[in-house]
Design a protein around this motif. Sequence first.
Motif, short mmCIF file in Angstrom:
data_model
loop_
_atom_site.label_atom_id
_atom_site.label_comp_id
_atom_site.label_asym_id
_atom_site.label_seq_id
_atom_site.Cartn_x
_atom_site.Cartn_y
_atom_site.Cartn_z
N ARG A 38 0.79 -1.23 0.00
CA ARG A 38 0.00 0.00 0.00
C ARG A 38 0.82 1.28 0.00
N ASN A 39 2.03 1.21 0.55
CA ASN A 39 2.85 2.42 0.62
C ASN A 39 4.31 2.10 0.30
N ASN A 40 4.95 2.98 -0.43
CA ASN A 40 6.37 2.79 -0.71
C ASN A 40 7.17 3.00 0.57
N PRO A 41 8.12 2.10 0.86
CA PRO A 41 8.92 2.31 2.06
C PRO A 41 9.87 3.51 1.92
N HIS A 42 10.29 4.06 3.05
CA HIS A 42 11.28 5.15 3.09
C HIS A 42 10.82 6.41 2.38
N GLY A 43 9.50 6.57 2.17
CA GLY A 43 9.02 7.74 1.44
C GLY A 43 9.48 7.76 0.00
N ASN A 44 9.87 6.60 -0.52
CA ASN A 44 10.35 6.55 -1.90
C ASN A 44 9.19 6.74 -2.88
N GLY A 45 9.52 7.02 -4.13
CA GLY A 45 8.49 7.22 -5.15
C GLY A 45 8.02 5.94 -5.79
N VAL A 104 7.92 -0.82 -9.33
CA VAL A 104 6.49 -1.05 -9.08
C VAL A 104 5.92 0.02 -8.14
N PHE A 105 4.59 0.06 -8.09
CA PHE A 105 3.90 1.10 -7.33
C PHE A 105 2.82 0.49 -6.44
N PRO A 106 2.38 1.26 -5.44
CA PRO A 106 1.38 0.74 -4.51
C PRO A 106 0.10 0.25 -5.21
N ARG A 107 -0.50 -0.76 -4.62
CA ARG A 107 -1.79 -1.34 -5.03
C ARG A 107 -1.72 -2.21 -6.30
N VAL A 463 3.95 8.60 -9.23
CA VAL A 463 3.48 8.06 -10.51
C VAL A 463 2.05 7.54 -10.31
N HIS A 464 1.19 7.86 -11.25
CA HIS A 464 -0.22 7.48 -11.09
C HIS A 464 -0.46 6.00 -11.37
N VAL A 465 -1.24 5.40 -10.48
CA VAL A 465 -1.72 4.03 -10.72
C VAL A 465 -3.24 4.14 -10.82
N ASP A 466 -3.75 3.98 -12.02
CA ASP A 466 -5.18 4.15 -12.24
C ASP A 466 -5.85 2.80 -12.45
N LEU A 467 -7.17 2.83 -12.40
CA LEU A 467 -7.94 1.62 -12.72
C LEU A 467 -8.57 1.81 -14.10
N SER A 468 -8.68 0.73 -14.85
CA SER A 468 -9.39 0.81 -16.13
C SER A 468 -10.84 1.15 -15.83
N HIS A 469 -11.52 1.69 -16.80
CA HIS A 469 -12.91 2.05 -16.58
C HIS A 469 -13.72 0.81 -16.18
N GLU A 470 -13.43 -0.29 -16.81
CA GLU A 470 -14.16 -1.53 -16.54
C GLU A 470 -13.97 -2.00 -15.09
N LEU A 471 -12.73 -1.98 -14.63
CA LEU A 471 -12.44 -2.40 -13.25
C LEU A 471 -13.05 -1.42 -12.25
#
Lengths: 485, 485
Positions: A38-45, A104-107, A463-471
């Motif tokens: 859910r969250n990047n460690p160390h405040g990383n991006g 990689v990014f959260p979620r 960096v944005h992690v979005d959901l597809s419209h369908e999901l």
Amino acid sequence: MDQRNLTLLTDLYELTMMQGYFKEKDANETVIFDMFYRNNPHGNGFAVCAGLEQVIEYIRDLHFDESDIDYLRGVGIFEEDFLDYLRDFRFSGDIYAIPEGTVVFPREPLVKVIAPIMQAQLVETALLNIINHQSLIATKTERIVYAAKGDGVMEFGLRRAQGPDAGTYGARAAMIAGCIGTSNVLCGKMFDVPVKGTHAHSWIMSFPDELTAFRTYAKLYPSACILLVDTYDTLNSGIPNAIQVFKEMKNAGIPLTFYGIRLDSGDLAYLSKKAKKMLDAAGFSDAVISASNDLDEYLIDSLKMQGATINSWGVGTNLITAKDCPSFGGVYKLAAVKDKSTGSFIPKIKLSENAEKITNPGNKTIQRIYDKETGKIIADLICLVGETFDTSHSLLLFDPIETWKKTMLAPGTYTMRELLVPIFLKGECVYETPKVMDIQAYCRQELDTLWDESKRLVNPHKVHVDLSHELWHMKNQLLDTYHRK
Amino acid sequence: MDQRNLTLLTDLYELTMMQGYFKEKDANETVIFDMFYRNNPHGNGFAVCAGLEQVIEYIRDLHFDESDIDYLRGVGIFEEDFLDYLRDFRFSGDIYAIPEGTVVFPREPLVKVIAPIMQAQLVETALLNIINHQSLIATKTERIVYAAKGDGVMEFGLRRAQGPDAGTYGARAAMIAGCIGTSNVLCGKMFDVPVKGTHAHSWIMSFPDELTAFRTYAKLYPSACILLVDTYDTLNSGIPNAIQVFKEMKNAGIPLTFYGIRLDSGDLAYLSKKAKKMLDAAGFSDAVISASNDLDEYLIDSLKMQGATINSWGVGTNLITAKDCPSFGGVYKLAAVKDKSTGSFIPKIKLSENAEKITNPGNKTIQRIYDKETGKIIADLICLVGETFDTSHSLLLFDPIETWKKTMLAPGTYTMRELLVPIFLKGECVYETPKVMDIQAYCRQELDTLWDESKRLVNPHKVHVDLSHELWHMKNQLLDTYHRK
């Protein structure tokens, strides 16, 4: 190392739940679990994912041997029919994962397990343990290597690691994220990565004097002669003695290819500048000046700002324990259950008061979207398996929570790549793990897909992690259903 | 787990130094190394030492097999005569150590290695790795158990541990320091300690509804029926459903011996008080109310202050990673070198600008001094092997740095106990490791030798570690000699 049977490396409740499924449900019911954080460690991006090779070994080797069965019988809560079932237990499902060394990014699901519920449940704990650990250390290492701005960073932390595995697999993760070598010989042997090291204070102390200790070392290891100069007095004894030995080597015609000093205490900014002057004045301006002593990314960054002339860094405790954030909060959540009559997956969702903690339901994958011109990541799109995208059309991205935040990508300006790849299909491993040094090279390319703004140590650009419209639509329908209840 | 060959679990520099000793010195020169630490982790008033059993296994199994030799040959810096020597390498020295579960203090040798320099050097890294890790987790656990004031504390952290060993040996250390059980099944099997656990949210989610999930669990595990109540809505769904199931069990004549609820999210103080009221009102006042969710000693302390009615604690990440201080700074320093002509040990000292960092020279042991009446520790006295003390005489203790701080113990008011015991003599193990649960019982007694003031979480009272007059004198003479140079 790989001879261990880690099948019982699991929380007891996985087994009590398994017996429950075995007794009370269709044990072959197929489910999907996602491993994500859910969250990047160390405040990383971002994070650098790692550990997949060890997950593969663990899954391949899963079996309860007779001593395991006997032990479980002794726990007193398992019945014979269930213990019998365990005797033939093997993993027969599918696993998809993001390759090691990927940014990689959260979620985002890093690993997706599609398997009979008994199997998918058992592997939770070990899978989390392995991926959490190595991704944590890889991410911490990337920060340290980033701060070193091209200087070599050595992993030195075995003695302070949380046990043998933490030392060895931690060093593996450190190599993936860009260290040039590790002091851990077992890691070198197991993963064919460079091992490095010189000598300790005890080497110096075991000789009558420092000069003799240095001379002896130089005689033995002339081609990698880094001398530790702080045992007695860095500026008045250590560096002058080291210079003396370098002169003797030069006079004896020994090529000075890789040589220099190591500072392990005191004011590293001041001492390195003094050392550089002394080495330059003696004609040894290409000598390595390496430093160690409780370093981390912030100290390296600060030393660079102060003009320290260090060009090689040994990092131990802070790297191998990820000291300022020693856990990677990866979780493993049920995403779908297969409907036996239709064969399709019924999406499942875990609710929470906190919108960020609500899980993404369904059988998902991830499309990474790159800017065609720069090759940099624009965003990641979590979508449902089977959704198709056409990069010759425009693509509307929107924030899954603050949905008014929208971006339209113009046709032909972007490319897409699916991040999850098949690892196991029907219990068979279909993936060949690259060698660690190849993963390192891949990781370097991955880091090039990020703007510097996403790599900075403090307050990186997200960096944005979005959901597809369908999901997104499926998720909201499920939420509505629950709230109506 | 014990089948692994950990001989290469060492820093490369141990091997480069060994080759140096082999080539350039008397490889059989006997030396003494002390393993000690400088600061208690987490601001604690002491540490709980642990890990000796694994050190013993490591030392017993030390050997370079052919694949190790081949690997080292490939590193390119080791010569054939040295590699040949490694082929027959075994540990032949003496090791003394403080038994696991003992309360220890900074600067005390926890392990003392007396061996040929080649052997003493090789074992440094693994010995530090093992003792540092387990002592860290034992010390962190003691704090958490202390905060729980007699309530049971469960170790739950495997999924967030730094690799498999960190999970398993970490759980071992947690058991030594007083946990009542671990979720880690492999740890249970390896060390014969209680394993515990109930079910996860995924159990609840895999059933059509919460009540069915609870009922099914209660049917399967009536004698240890702790129901997780926060999957949907703790107060409006979870607890009422749990009470419903307890009633059904009662009506069916099933004895409610060990039963209750687990809270894993939300405001634990508020929810536990509400839960207690609801359970009491339904006639279930002996139900266990257990809690988990990123707990540590401070949160448990705070929840107790707030009147939370929790009486069982599950602790994961913060315990298994020792999150606020994830490394134990144990070091391994040369203390003496044997003079071949006289057979006596020549003391060695490592200098530092910082008085606290100057090592204690010579062949030492530790006398623990207890108050005869209370049985509590008065102080520890680091002294030289061979020094004798007579408790029927008075004893003058003084601070080794601030020497004007003195205490005179009156004759007959104190007792003494030597802390270091022989583990290996001439390469043979002479020590039988107690079972983990017996170490736990011993550790409980050990904790009773401390006043509460030394156990409190913040700013504990410091127990004095003094030097005997003889050792203090030797140290100061050595310092004088160096400063005159």
